[in-house]
Design a protein around this motif. Sequence first.
Motif, PDB file in Angstrom:
ATOM      1  N   GLU A 270      39.849  29.351  41.887  1.00 29.43           N
ATOM      2  CA  GLU A 270      38.716  30.270  41.707  1.00 29.43           C
ATOM      3  C   GLU A 270      38.615  30.706  40.250  1.00 29.43           C
ATOM      4  N   VAL A 271      37.380  30.845  39.799  1.00 29.96           N
ATOM      5  CA  VAL A 271      37.107  31.398  38.473  1.00 29.96           C
ATOM      6  C   VAL A 271      36.160  32.574  38.640  1.00 29.96           C
ATOM      7  N   GLU A 272      36.594  33.755  38.180  1.00 32.64           N
ATOM      8  CA  GLU A 272      35.778  34.972  38.297  1.00 32.64           C
ATOM      9  C   GLU A 272      35.320  35.420  36.913  1.00 32.64           C
ATOM     10  N   THR A 273      34.047  35.828  36.835  1.00 26.23           N
ATOM     11  CA  THR A 273      33.496  36.291  35.551  1.00 26.23           C
ATOM     12  C   THR A 273      32.840  37.661  35.674  1.00 26.23           C
ATOM     13  N   THR A 274      33.188  38.392  36.720  1.00 22.69           N
ATOM     14  CA  THR A 274      32.536  39.693  36.940  1.00 22.69           C
ATOM     15  C   THR A 274      32.960  40.735  35.917  1.00 22.69           C
ATOM     16  N   ASN A 275      34.194  40.638  35.417  1.00 23.63           N
ATOM     17  CA  ASN A 275      34.657  41.576  34.399  1.00 23.63           C
ATOM     18  C   ASN A 275      33.965  41.264  33.067  1.00 23.63           C
ATOM     19  N   PRO A 276      33.369  42.273  32.407  1.00 27.98           N
ATOM     20  CA  PRO A 276      32.629  41.993  31.158  1.00 27.98           C
ATOM     21  C   PRO A 276      33.522  41.553  30.000  1.00 27.98           C
ATOM     22  N   LEU A 277      34.838  41.804  30.081  1.00 30.41           N
ATOM     23  CA  LEU A 277      35.733  41.481  28.977  1.00 30.41           C
ATOM     24  C   LEU A 277      36.647  40.291  29.258  1.00 30.41           C
ATOM     25  N   LEU A 278      36.892  40.004  30.561  1.00 31.36           N
ATOM     26  CA  LEU A 278      37.892  39.008  30.912  1.00 31.36           C
ATOM     27  C   LEU A 278      37.336  37.935  31.836  1.00 31.36           C
ATOM     28  N   THR A 279      37.867  36.727  31.699  1.00 27.27           N
ATOM     29  CA  THR A 279      37.629  35.637  32.645  1.00 27.27           C
ATOM     30  C   THR A 279      38.917  35.468  33.447  1.00 27.27           C
ATOM     31  N   LYS A 280      38.799  35.471  34.762  1.00 27.54           N
ATOM     32  CA  LYS A 280      39.980  35.413  35.632  1.00 27.54           C
ATOM     33  C   LYS A 280      40.060  34.056  36.318  1.00 27.54           C
ATOM     34  N   PHE A 281      41.208  33.388  36.153  1.00 28.43           N
ATOM     35  CA  PHE A 281      41.496  32.141  36.863  1.00 28.43           C
ATOM     36  C   PHE A 281      42.507  32.442  37.962  1.00 28.43           C
ATOM     37  N   VAL A 282      42.241  31.931  39.177  1.00 22.78           N
ATOM     38  CA  VAL A 282      43.121  32.193  40.319  1.00 22.78           C
ATOM     39  C   VAL A 282      43.407  30.872  41.032  1.00 22.78           C
ATOM     40  N   ILE A 283      44.682  30.669  41.414  1.00 24.77           N
ATOM     41  CA  ILE A 283      45.048  29.541  42.274  1.00 24.77           C
ATOM     42  C   ILE A 283      45.904  30.087  43.421  1.00 24.77           C
ATOM     43  N   ARG A 284      45.503  29.764  44.660  1.00 25.22           N
ATOM     44  CA  ARG A 284      46.210  30.270  45.853  1.00 25.22           C
ATOM     45  C   ARG A 284      46.645  29.084  46.703  1.00 25.22           C
ATOM     46  N   ASP A 285      47.851  29.176  47.255  1.00 24.99           N
ATOM     47  CA  ASP A 285      48.288  28.171  48.219  1.00 24.99           C
ATOM     48  C   ASP A 285      48.717  28.861  49.511  1.00 24.99           C
ATOM     49  N   GLN A 286      48.973  28.054  50.544  1.00 30.29           N
ATOM     50  CA  GLN A 286      49.359  28.591  51.849  1.00 30.29           C
ATOM     51  C   GLN A 286      50.804  28.242  52.180  1.00 30.29           C
ATOM     52  N   GLY A 287      51.607  27.979  51.130  1.00 30.27           N
ATOM     53  CA  GLY A 287      52.995  27.598  51.351  1.00 30.27           C
ATOM     54  C   GLY A 287      53.895  28.794  51.521  1.00 30.27           C
ATOM     55  N   GLN A 288      55.147  28.630  51.136  1.00 34.61           N
ATOM     56  CA  GLN A 288      56.132  29.688  51.309  1.00 34.61           C
ATOM     57  C   GLN A 288      55.887  30.834  50.340  1.00 34.61           C
ATOM     58  N   THR A 289      56.202  32.031  50.798  1.00 32.73           N
ATOM     59  CA  THR A 289      56.156  33.193  49.909  1.00 32.73           C
ATOM     60  C   THR A 289      57.428  33.214  49.062  1.00 32.73           C
ATOM     61  N   ILE A 290      57.348  33.937  47.966  1.00 32.79           N
ATOM     62  CA  ILE A 290      58.499  34.056  47.067  1.00 32.79           C
ATOM     63  C   ILE A 290      59.358  35.217  47.545  1.00 32.79           C
ATOM     64  N   PRO A 291      60.657  35.028  47.731  1.00 35.46           N
ATOM     65  CA  PRO A 291      61.518  36.144  48.146  1.00 35.46           C
ATOM     66  C   PRO A 291      61.432  37.297  47.146  1.00 35.46           C
ATOM     67  N   ASP A 292      61.614  38.512  47.650  1.00 31.79           N
ATOM     68  CA  ASP A 292      61.487  39.694  46.798  1.00 31.79           C
ATOM     69  C   ASP A 292      62.444  39.659  45.610  1.00 31.79           C
ATOM     70  N   PHE A 293      63.673  39.174  45.833  1.00 34.81           N
ATOM     71  CA  PHE A 293      64.645  39.151  44.735  1.00 34.81           C
ATOM     72  C   PHE A 293      64.221  38.175  43.631  1.00 34.81           C
ATOM     73  N   ALA A 294      63.410  37.172  44.008  1.00 32.45           N
ATOM     74  CA  ALA A 294      63.047  36.126  43.050  1.00 32.45           C
ATOM     75  C   ALA A 294      61.801  36.454  42.236  1.00 32.45           C
ATOM     76  N   LEU A 295      60.953  37.332  42.727  1.00 33.14           N
ATOM     77  CA  LEU A 295      59.678  37.621  42.034  1.00 33.14           C
ATOM     78  C   LEU A 295      59.876  38.045  40.570  1.00 33.14           C
ATOM     79  N   PRO A 296      60.802  38.968  40.262  1.00 31.51           N
ATOM     80  CA  PRO A 296      60.957  39.352  38.848  1.00 31.51           C
ATOM     81  C   PRO A 296      61.537  38.236  37.986  1.00 31.51           C
ATOM     82  N   LYS A 297      62.197  37.232  38.601  1.00 36.09           N
ATOM     83  CA  LYS A 297      62.874  36.190  37.833  1.00 36.09           C
ATOM     84  C   LYS A 297      62.077  34.891  37.757  1.00 36.09           C
ATOM     85  N   ILE A 298      60.916  34.851  38.409  1.00 36.05           N
ATOM     86  CA  ILE A 298      60.234  33.580  38.637  1.00 36.05           C
ATOM     87  C   ILE A 298      59.846  32.869  37.344  1.00 36.05           C
ATOM     88  N   THR A 299      59.644  33.631  36.243  1.00 38.25           N
ATOM     89  CA  THR A 299      59.267  32.993  34.968  1.00 38.25           C
ATOM     90  C   THR A 299      60.450  32.847  34.013  1.00 38.25           C
TER      91      THR A 299
END
Length: 479
Positions: free
Chosen positions: A397-426
């Motif tokens: 998805e590409v959203e342009t409703t914000n006057p200052l920002l363009t938002k790119f979104v990608i969503r999947d239906q696979g596994q969720t990320i465990p809570d302990f892993a979210l802060p470390k994912i990058t």
Amino acid sequence: MVTNYFQFFFILTIGFYYLIDKTEESIRPRYMETIEESLNDTTHVLSAIVEEKLKTNPRDRFHLKELVQQIFRFPFENVHKRTFEAKIYSLLKSNADIQMYVTDEKGIVIFDSEKYREGLDYSKYNDVYLTLKGKYGVRSSKMSDSEKEGALFIASPIRYESDIIGVLTVVKPKIGVIPFIEEAKNKFWRICLLVASSIAIVFSLLAYISFRPILRLSQYVNSLRNKDKKPFPKLGIKELNDLGKEVDQLVLELEGKKYVESYVQTLTHEIKSPLSSILASVELIQTHPKEIDRLAKTIDAEGKRIQKLIDQLLELSSIEGKNSIELNDTIELIPFLEEVIMRFAIELERKSLQITRVFPATPVLIKGNGYYLQMVFENLFRNSIEFANTNDNITVEVETTNPLLTKFVIRDQGQTIPDFALPKITEKFFSLPRPASNRKSSGLGLSIVKEILDLHQSEMKIQNLNPKGVEVSIFFAKL
């Protein structure tokens, strides 16, 4: 330290003087270039007047001398008699000093606004010679031995149909330009003197204010090098305070070799598994030759795994070494994404995955580095495909409703990320097992994405979806 300060100030002074001296030298050529450009326009306008007369009466081409005498003789006699007062900036001009002469196709002067050139052969002078050859005719030379500055001669052709039948030259004595050049130079030096004085005062003041804290910081760094345990001094300047603490932290990190050890240990760990698999496959080939096809595939897969890890490490190290990258590409986002999606057509077909596109009807433009942004989107698509289940849907998805920002979104239906892993994912080398193979990747993909987005000053947000799946959002500044 005081000696170094004066050495630096002396070098700065020499450099500043060299800069303004070279700039001052360029004032005269820049003025002459401006005069030349104006004269070029003037001579073409005057040539065009003659050519228009020739169009009205073509027979005049055989009587070019009489024609130009008729057009220009009285206007130039009139302008030479005219006096005026024109205050051009701080200088007063009282008479017109522009001159003009016309030659025929052989270079013989047939008209001269000053009259003394008529009948002379000017075919060897550059203004006439080059123009008759169909080139740009210009020269700078003296009009007489008594003159010091000379004049600028700019010529243009007089054409009848496609033939050059004469040359019209406009002459501007340089003596009329010299007062403007001298005034510009004097003004330039006055400004430079004011700026230099201001810089010297400010520089001395800052040096006085900074001298004692810098000395204290230097002594503290010295103590760190000699491994003397001294408390961090009070410097009184926030920036130097922060700098000192950063130096302190840097020394600790270098002593512990945390960064190098992290890379070496992880690289050793990641390569150890595929390397063992390759060696085992080689041994089995020797004892079980019939299994060569299967084992060759294993060797190929593990070799590619090692190659991918090395490539990603090289990409990450090259990005981490940059403070900035060129962001000069204007990217039309939707076609750019479509091209990336096409690269994964085989993987999408293999897992029977569907792509849902939610794009605006109008073009969406962003500014950035196309090469690195391609790496960003490819890593995100690859992650979504690897964590998606068969027959899942991936939404882009590409959203342009914000006057200052363009938002790119990608969503999947696979596994969720465990809570302990979210802060470390990058973080570098952190990875979760893929559902299909239960094997981890190198853990460098999202680290590369984050580094590139930081260089683009763009924000990335990763969150779990309910009941399952992951959504990644990136925010780009609008053009």
